[in-house]
Design an enzyme around this catalytic site. Structure first.
Site, PDB file in Angstrom:
ATOM      1  N   ARG A 159      10.936 -40.758  40.416  1.00 18.62           N
ATOM      2  CA  ARG A 159      11.189 -41.839  39.443  1.00 18.62           C
ATOM      3  C   ARG A 159      11.061 -43.434  39.673  1.00 18.62           C
ATOM      4  NH1 ARG A 159      14.121 -36.929  40.505  1.00 18.62           N
ATOM      5  NH2 ARG A 159      13.756 -35.567  38.704  1.00 18.62           N
ATOM      6  N   LYS A 183      18.074 -38.007  41.074  1.00 26.35           N
ATOM      7  CA  LYS A 183      18.854 -37.228  39.625  1.00 26.35           C
ATOM      8  C   LYS A 183      20.746 -37.144  40.156  1.00 26.35           C
ATOM      9  CE  LYS A 183      16.444 -37.366  35.671  1.00 26.35           C
ATOM     10  NZ  LYS A 183      16.320 -36.834  34.230  1.00 26.35           N
ATOM     11  N   HIS A 255       6.112 -43.009  35.071  1.00 24.46           N
ATOM     12  CA  HIS A 255       5.814 -41.890  35.276  1.00 24.46           C
ATOM     13  C   HIS A 255       5.164 -40.796  35.042  1.00 24.46           C
ATOM     14  CE1 HIS A 255       9.944 -38.783  35.794  1.00 24.46           C
ATOM     15  NE2 HIS A 255       9.354 -38.231  35.175  1.00 24.46           N
ATOM     16  N   ARG A 258       4.384 -39.014  38.836  1.00 22.55           N
ATOM     17  CA  ARG A 258       5.257 -37.898  39.258  1.00 22.55           C
ATOM     18  C   ARG A 258       4.491 -36.794  37.990  1.00 22.55           C
ATOM     19  NH1 ARG A 258      10.288 -36.336  40.467  1.00 22.55           N
ATOM     20  NH2 ARG A 258      11.627 -34.978  39.567  1.00 22.55           N
ATOM     21  N   HIS A 281      13.536 -30.830  40.831  1.00 21.32           N
ATOM     22  CA  HIS A 281      14.045 -30.486  39.772  1.00 21.32           C
ATOM     23  C   HIS A 281      14.880 -29.348  40.339  1.00 21.32           C
ATOM     24  CE1 HIS A 281       9.574 -31.324  37.633  1.00 21.32           C
ATOM     25  NE2 HIS A 281      10.917 -32.678  37.410  1.00 21.32           N
ATOM     26  N   TYR A 290       3.984 -28.007  34.376  1.00 19.15           N
ATOM     27  CA  TYR A 290       3.017 -28.438  34.745  1.00 19.15           C
ATOM     28  C   TYR A 290       2.015 -27.150  35.030  1.00 19.15           C
ATOM     29  CZ  TYR A 290       5.695 -32.594  36.686  1.00 19.15           C
ATOM     30  OH  TYR A 290       6.769 -33.447  35.420  1.00 19.15           O
TER      31      TYR A 290
END
Length: 310
Positions: A159, A183, A255, A258, A281, A290
């Site tokens: 990120r 995150k 992004h 990514r 994640h 995806y």
């Protein structure tokens, strides 16, 4: 009904509580503060001294006229967090109205680069660099840095904030690892490929010379033309400039790299669980999106190459 005066009185305490007790990303904290403040200001402008179901629906209606569904969802999560805090503090006994967080999100697939575009971006030569020029001198340093930015965003699926916050002490080249804080302040050790490790090692030598020339001293990995730490805004600017210069395209975001590495790994047979670990994640469901992109890409390739597609 609930008093607007009461909400404003507790707002600062709510912000302090968020910072102290919630393990939220910096951008999430800023979003929650902005969203609740917007609601309070809306009530003030519309002279809602007492706020209930009808006032909330008027606020929602104004959002639907200006905002996207995803933005409204995020704003409602911020409001729910605020009112939950008031209940925990016993400033209110219950929610004054039902705050909906179940709007239907539009199912849009993120834009990705195809692999030939990635290859073109990452292997683009510096036209201003003379063939006999030292690759580590100050003239070629910006090109080295810009190339490393793309390599890290794509190669590790970083990120933009994770990239900006990398310090040189986060690198463990002897064990081919990069430590990042992602995150929710979650720490991760990401494996470096030999290609990326080599580029980082060369960049570190060039960075040291560049900082010495600029008489600057700090631990941040990425630096701007003055030798100061590179900001998120600076990274975005360099990314867009690169896309326009090399690909003549401007519809992508940092992004997108990514999203691209996740899709390309999936297309090359990588396990979904491994991709989840790379992208960090929390939920496998987030990673599964995806598979939809991959199916779309495969269909496009199939139709393009099919001999009867005319």
């Amino acid at each position: 009904m609930i008093s607007l005066v009461l909400l404003r009185k507790n707002f600062d305490d709510y912000l302090k509580n968020l910072t102290k007790t919630k393990k939220l990303a910096k951008n999430t904290l800023i979003a929650y503060e902005t969203d609740v403040r917007l609601f309070l200001n809306f009530c003030s402008v519309n002279k809602f001294s007492q706020i209930g179901e009808s006032e909330y629906h008027i606020f929602l209606k104004s959002l639907f006229e200006e905002k996207k569904i995803k933005t409204i969802l995020r704003m409602n999560y911020g409001l729910k967090s605020f009112f939950n805090f008031l209940m925990e503090k016993k400033s209110i006994a219950s929610l004054p109205f039902e705050i909906s967080t179940h709007f239907k999100k539009p199912k849009t697939l993120p834009k990705i680069f195809n692999f030939s575009e990635i290859n073109f971006l990452l292997n683009e030569k510096n036209e201003n660099q003379d063939a006999n020029q030292d690759a580590n001198n100050s003239a070629s340093f910006p090109h080295q840095r810009d190339n490393l930015i793309l390599e890290l965003l794509y190669g590790l699926g970083l990120r933009i904030n994770e990239l900006k916050n990398i310090a040189t002490h986060d690198l463990d080249l002897s064990n081919s690892n990069l430590f990042i804080k992602g995150k929710g302040n979650r720490n991760s050790a990401l494996p470096l490929t030999p290609r990326l490790e080599k580029k980082i090692a060369l960049y570190l030598k060039a960075r040291q010379k560049y900082l010495s020339a600029k008489k600057a001293k700090h631990d941040w990995l990425l630096v701007n033309q003055k030798g100061s730490p590179l900001s998120v805004r600076g990274i975005r600017y360099l990314f867009y400039k690169k896309c326009l210069t090399v690909l003549k395209r401007k519809e992508f975001y940092p992004h997108s790299l990514r999203h691209s590495i996740a899709t390309h790994l999936l297309e090359n047979g990588a396990d979904l669980k491994r991709i989840q670990q790379l992208l960090r994640h929390r939920s496998l469901e987030t990673t599964q999106r995806y598979t939809q992109i991959s199916k779309k890409v495969l269909k496009e390739k199939y139709l393009k190459s099919h001999p009867l597609n005319f």
